[in-house]
Design an enzyme around this catalytic site. Structure first.
Site, PDB file in Angstrom:
ATOM      1  N   HIS A  58       0.847  -1.196   0.000  1.00  0.00           N
ATOM      2  CA  HIS A  58       0.000   0.000   0.000  1.00  0.00           C
ATOM      3  C   HIS A  58       0.890   1.257   0.000  1.00  0.00           C
ATOM      4  O   HIS A  58       0.721   2.152  -0.825  1.00  0.00           O
ATOM      5  CB  HIS A  58      -0.905  -0.035   1.234  1.00  0.00           C
ATOM      6  N   GLU A  59       1.841   1.281   0.929  1.00  0.00           N
ATOM      7  CA  GLU A  59       2.738   2.452   1.026  1.00  0.00           C
ATOM      8  C   GLU A  59       3.603   2.585  -0.220  1.00  0.00           C
ATOM      9  O   GLU A  59       3.875   3.694  -0.686  1.00  0.00           O
ATOM     10  CB  GLU A  59       3.611   2.365   2.283  1.00  0.00           C
ATOM     11  N   HIS A  62       1.773   4.383  -2.837  1.00  0.00           N
ATOM     12  CA  HIS A  62       1.905   5.840  -2.708  1.00  0.00           C
ATOM     13  C   HIS A  62       3.243   6.294  -3.299  1.00  0.00           C
ATOM     14  O   HIS A  62       3.321   7.297  -4.007  1.00  0.00           O
ATOM     15  CB  HIS A  62       1.852   6.252  -1.233  1.00  0.00           C
TER      16      HIS A  62
HETATM   17 ZN   LIG Z   1      -2.389   5.249   2.333  1.00  0.00          ZN
END
Ligand SMILES: [Zn+2]
Length: 226
Positions: A58-59, A62
């Protein structure tokens, strides 16, 4: 909460783990012991490692979104309540903020969707029933992570997206306050749900963290003179 433990560079981004992550792992292990003894513990350890791998991805989502705009990622840190990526500079404008914020939950939705698709097609002989159940649970967790993070309240990713979009129509500080109140509302809901389902668990903790974070954002927006 102390300095996170550095795990060095992974795919060009510095990875750090906060020791509070081991608290989450311990919670899962205790849970496993209670339900199924040693094999339950092994299942929980496997699941929690895969869960944090999903949070890491998830990170990194980003980070990948930020890279599109030439923004570097200083580091990615995994913590008790998930993780965060620190970017080399703040995002500028609606498109940057929306793309970078959406890229995290999108990674979870892609993992969840991919797992559902793969596990849904015939995998007998490839995956044991036992592993299948763990992977299906992982798919559920990724779907939940993706959807939850897209809720339009600060400090969730969806809150950043909502704030960026609203800023095109109303003053930025007004947008910050609105998205802050939505975040606080989501936090309250989590606390209520957590208490209802049996006491001071992770959900209650997460709800309180959301409320504190949202309250700080509302305060900052209201006291800002811009
Ligand atoms: Zn996030």
């Amino acid at each position: 909460m102390g300095t996170p433990i550095s795990l060095g560079n992974v795919f060009g981004v510095h990875l750090r783990i906060d020791i509070t992550v081991f608290l989450v792992a311990a919670m899962f292990v205790v849970n496993g012991l209670g339900s199924n003894g040693l094999s339950g513990v092994l299942d929980e350890v496997t699941f929690v490692i895969l869960l944090f791998l999903s949070i890491y991805l998830h990170e990194m989502g980003h980070a990948a979104g930020a890279r599109v705009f030439g923004i570097s990622t200083l580091d990615v840190t995994l913590t008790f309540f998930g993780g965060y990526a620190r970017l080399g500079r703040p995002t500028r404008g609606t498109v940057e903020e929306v793309v970078v914020s959406f890229a995290g939950p999108a990674a979870n939705l892609a993992i969840g969707g991919g797992l559902y698709w793969w596990l849904g097609s015939d995998q007998s002989g490839v995956v044991s029933d036992h592993s299948w159940r763990i992977l299906w649970r992982l798919a559920d967790a990724n779907l939940a992570l993706g959807i939850f993070n897209l809720l339009p309240g600060y400090p969730l990713d969806g809150g950043h997206i909502a704030r960026a979009v609203l800023t095109n129509f109303i003053k930025r500080n007004r947008a910050r306050v609105i998205v802050g109140y939505i975040g606080a509302g989501i936090g309250l809901l989590l606390v209520a749900l957590g208490l209802q389902s049996g006491g001071l668990g992770f959900t209650v903790f997460l709800g309180i963290l959301l409320i504190i974070s949202a309250a700080q954002e509302i305060q900052a927006a209201k006291s800002s003179r811009f």
